[in-house]
Write an enzyme that holds these catalytic residues in place. Structure first.
Site, PDB file in Angstrom:
ATOM      1  N   ALA A 279       0.842  -1.269  -0.086  1.00  0.00           N
ATOM      2  CA  ALA A 279      -0.018  -0.153  -0.101  1.00  0.00           C
ATOM      3  C   ALA A 279       0.990   1.083   0.100  1.00  0.00           C
ATOM      4  O   ALA A 279       2.031   1.125   0.489  1.00  0.00           O
ATOM      5  CB  ALA A 279      -0.994  -0.079   1.105  1.00  0.00           C
TER       6      ALA A 279
ATOM      7  N   GLY B  14       3.249   4.561 -10.582  1.00  0.00           N
ATOM      8  CA  GLY B  14       3.822   5.555 -11.488  1.00  0.00           C
ATOM      9  C   GLY B  14       4.356   4.952 -12.555  1.00  0.00           C
ATOM     10  O   GLY B  14       4.050   3.468 -12.673  1.00  0.00           O
TER      11      GLY B  14
ATOM     12  N   CYS C 145       4.101   2.434 -17.834  1.00  0.00           N
ATOM     13  CA  CYS C 145       3.237   1.337 -18.153  1.00  0.00           C
ATOM     14  C   CYS C 145       1.983   1.233 -17.574  1.00  0.00           C
ATOM     15  O   CYS C 145       0.974   1.319 -18.321  1.00  0.00           O
ATOM     16  CB  CYS C 145       3.819  -0.192 -17.840  1.00  0.00           C
ATOM     17  SG  CYS C 145       5.150  -0.292 -19.009  1.00  0.00           S
TER      18      CYS C 145
ATOM     19  N   LYS D 293       9.790   4.645  -8.857  1.00  0.00           N
ATOM     20  CA  LYS D 293      10.194   3.483  -7.875  1.00  0.00           C
ATOM     21  C   LYS D 293      11.561   3.447  -7.722  1.00  0.00           C
ATOM     22  O   LYS D 293      12.487   3.879  -8.308  1.00  0.00           O
ATOM     23  CB  LYS D 293       9.415   2.149  -8.351  1.00  0.00           C
ATOM     24  CG  LYS D 293      10.125   1.664  -9.799  1.00  0.00           C
ATOM     25  CD  LYS D 293       9.834   0.338 -10.027  1.00  0.00           C
ATOM     26  CE  LYS D 293      10.681  -0.241 -11.060  1.00  0.00           C
ATOM     27  NZ  LYS D 293      10.212  -1.790 -11.519  1.00  0.00           N
TER      28      LYS D 293
HETATM   29  C1  UDX Z   1       5.476  -2.854 -14.887  1.00  0.00           C
HETATM   30  C2  UDX Z   1       4.863  -4.290 -14.973  1.00  0.00           C
HETATM   31  O1  UDX Z   1       5.251  -4.875 -13.757  1.00  0.00           O
HETATM   32  C3  UDX Z   1       5.679  -4.901 -16.147  1.00  0.00           C
HETATM   33  O2  UDX Z   1       5.409  -6.526 -16.091  1.00  0.00           O
HETATM   34  C4  UDX Z   1       5.444  -4.381 -17.370  1.00  0.00           C
HETATM   35  O3  UDX Z   1       6.207  -5.094 -18.583  1.00  0.00           O
HETATM   36  C5  UDX Z   1       5.819  -2.882 -17.350  1.00  0.00           C
HETATM   37  O4  UDX Z   1       5.359  -2.215 -16.310  1.00  0.00           O
HETATM   38  P1  UDX Z   1       7.286  -1.284 -14.166  1.00  0.00           P
HETATM   39  O5  UDX Z   1       6.480  -0.184 -14.550  1.00  0.00           O
HETATM   40  O6  UDX Z   1       8.796  -1.196 -14.426  1.00  0.00           O
HETATM   41  O7  UDX Z   1       6.609  -2.640 -14.862  1.00  0.00           O
HETATM   42  O8  UDX Z   1       7.231  -1.309 -12.613  1.00  0.00           O
HETATM   43  P2  UDX Z   1       6.706  -2.145 -11.396  1.00  0.00           P
HETATM   44  O9  UDX Z   1       7.707  -2.709 -10.484  1.00  0.00           O
HETATM   45  O10 UDX Z   1       5.515  -3.078 -11.821  1.00  0.00           O
HETATM   46  O11 UDX Z   1       5.901  -1.071 -10.595  1.00  0.00           O
HETATM   47  C6  UDX Z   1       4.799  -0.119 -10.871  1.00  0.00           C
HETATM   48  C7  UDX Z   1       4.380   0.899  -9.997  1.00  0.00           C
HETATM   49  O12 UDX Z   1       3.522   0.265  -8.960  1.00  0.00           O
HETATM   50  C8  UDX Z   1       5.544   1.732  -9.191  1.00  0.00           C
HETATM   51  O13 UDX Z   1       5.362   2.988  -9.009  1.00  0.00           O
HETATM   52  C9  UDX Z   1       5.639   1.027  -7.770  1.00  0.00           C
HETATM   53  O14 UDX Z   1       6.071   1.913  -6.764  1.00  0.00           O
HETATM   54  C10 UDX Z   1       4.055   0.590  -7.781  1.00  0.00           C
HETATM   55  N1  UDX Z   1       3.827  -0.379  -6.704  1.00  0.00           N
HETATM   56  C11 UDX Z   1       4.132  -1.855  -7.148  1.00  0.00           C
HETATM   57  C12 UDX Z   1       2.943  -0.017  -5.469  1.00  0.00           C
HETATM   58  O15 UDX Z   1       2.544   0.796  -5.467  1.00  0.00           O
HETATM   59  N2  UDX Z   1       2.848  -1.354  -4.814  1.00  0.00           N
HETATM   60  C13 UDX Z   1       3.061  -2.491  -5.093  1.00  0.00           C
HETATM   61  O16 UDX Z   1       2.759  -3.358  -4.533  1.00  0.00           O
HETATM   62  C14 UDX Z   1       3.931  -2.867  -6.216  1.00  0.00           C
END
Ligand code: UDX
Length: 454
Positions: free
Chosen positions: A275, A280, A283, A343
């Protein structure tokens, strides 16, 4: 095999490097001359752990060029991995995809080639790309393109920050295609990966108990939909835990315990239940918008995906609301942001919550300071007009601030010397935007600890 990759962004460069690592001869094409020169000199244009090492290890199999003429005529497989930035009404802008398709068609030599869409593209794009490649080929040669090439869709699931690990040890490989011969070419290409017969790089070891990787062989439209559906599902998992987080806060529950308690149910799963401020990156925002736009084209509403997007937008607003609750007045206050990247382990700022939060705070008259371990240079390049004071250390961010917000959960922010940091702040308010700090430790250090959930 002889492979060419159009586009050297996160997806293109990682895919090309990993295929070179598997033993293929790879040529990467990018229109940006400066980028290609940098790559030829071994410089990676973005921060991605271990990518520079891997590029160096496979340099005998990897070349970079700006010219389609150097890449297409000899290729057996051509990947399109160009950017598809957000366009109007949620639909992605496909101008780079179109240019790549035309470039490929103009240089196909006439032997059978598989053209693979690796970029995340709207459903139906493979057919569209096929028609552009075909037109360009037929215009140049005056011959029919039948049998000269076939399309495949091979969506990418890698995450920035763990791109090589995700590529070498993928959960699955999805190949969409309507022809047997194309499927065979793609199988040969990925065989060492699917069967895990390669010797792993020492810096990205194979996980224990890793078996063969399943290959999902689908039709083109299904492969394209798989990518959108996967990203939207992950996005809504995050929004779901944030919705429950808001309730946890009201009833006095601890969202970390709740997430663990539900995540250990194998049907739900532990991952993507962290949470906080929400997602962001390049994707989730774009792909959920594209999914809603595609649904609308077919007269559908996609209310669940829309709700996930709305919840994500709200979380960013809540950061400012919480600061208002604590400080009452934001005008003239100074707020420090820890983290700019969307991230940890990346310098990517696309749709980074920090940008939105900084803008909202500045609009309300606050001053904003920030630190990021790797993304500050990029921030200065891309957002010269956003009035944020960058600091060399997290401690300098906290100095003389009225509140500090943890925006990106970089490892180095988890164990700062909070006691001495607190002494340098004007008022010791700490907003843990990622729900990763220890409330007890912070409270004992004299902070007013504020969470976004529970
Ligand atoms: C994502 C997909 O995971 C990947 O499979 C696809 O090919 C491209 O998009 P990415 O955008 O690199 O990858 O990052 P990811 O690790 O998925 O995190 C995305 C966002 O979600 C980040 O801002 C992260 O902080 C947020 N997040 C992730 C959360 O807020 N909570 C979580 O539990 C997991």
């Amino acid at each position: 095999m002889n492979v060419s990759i159009i586009g050297t962004g996160y997806v293109g460069l990682t895919t090309g490097t990993c295929l070179a690592f598997l033993g293929h001869q790879v040529t990467c094409v990018d229109a940006d001359e400066q980028k290609v020169q940098a790559l030829q000199a071994g410089k990676i244009p973005f921060f991605e752990p271990h990518l520079a090492e891997l590029v160096d290890d496979v340099k005998a199999n990897l070349t970079f060029t700006t010219q389609y003429a150097d890449a297409i005529p000899q290729a057996q497989v051509v990947f399109i991995a160009v950017g598809t930035p957000p366009g109007h009404n949620g639909a992605p802008d496909l101008k780079y995809l179109e240019a790549a398709a035309r470039g490929i068609g103009q240089y196909l030599a006439g032997e059978f080639v598989v053209v693979v869409n690796k970029s995340t593209v709207p459903i139906g794009s493979s057919n569209w790309v096929e028609s552009i490649v075909r037109d360009a080929y037929e215009k140049r040669t005056g011959k029919k393109a039948n049998g000269v090439f076939a399309m495949a869709s091979n969506p990418e699931f890698l995450r920035e920050g763990s791109a090589i690990f995700d590529s070498l040890y993928a959960d699955r490989v999805v190949v969409g295609s309507d022809h047997q011969r194309t499927r065979e070419v793609m199988y040969s290409l990925y065989r060492p990966l699917l069967e895990q017969t390669f010797k792993p790089p020492s810096y990205v070891p194979r996980p224990d108990r890793m078996g063969a990787i399943p290959l999902i062989s689908a039709d083109l439209a299904s492969a394209e939909l798989i990518k959108y559906a996967a990203n939207a599902f992950l996005a809504l998992k995050i929004s779901y835990i944030n919705e429950i987080g808001q309730l946890a806060e009201k009833v006095g529950a601890d969202i970390t315990q709740v997430a663990r308690g539900i995540g250990l149910d194998a049907r739900i799963g532990m991952r993507f239940l962290q949470a906080g401020i929400g997602w962001g990156g390049s994707c989730f925002g774009k792909d959920t918008a594209a999914l809603v736009a595609t649904a609308a084209e077919y007269g559908l509403d996609a209310p669940i995906v829309k709700a996930a997007r709305e919840m994500n937008r709200r979380q960013r607003e809540r950061v400012v609301e919480k600061l208002l609750d604590e400080l009452k007045i934001l005008k003239g206050r100074t707020v420090g942001l820890l983290g700019l990247a969307f991230k940890p382990d990346t310098d990517d700022l696309r749709e980074a919550p920090a940008l939105d939060i900084a803008r909202k705070l500045i609009e309300r008259g606050a001053r904003v300071k920030a630190h990021d371990p790797v993304a500050m240079e990029r921030f200065l390049e891309q957002y010269p007009d956003l009035d944020v004071t960058l600091c060399a250390t997290p401690e300098a961010v906290a100095q003389d601030t009225d509140a500090v917000v943890l925006v990106t959960e970089w490892q180095q922010y988890r164990d700062l010397d909070w006691k001495s940091i607190k002494c340098t702040m004007r008022t010791p308010v700490l907003l843990d935007g990622r729900n990763v700090l220890d409330r007890g430790v912070l409270t004992r250090a004299g902070f007013r600890y504020v969470g976004l959930a529970g």
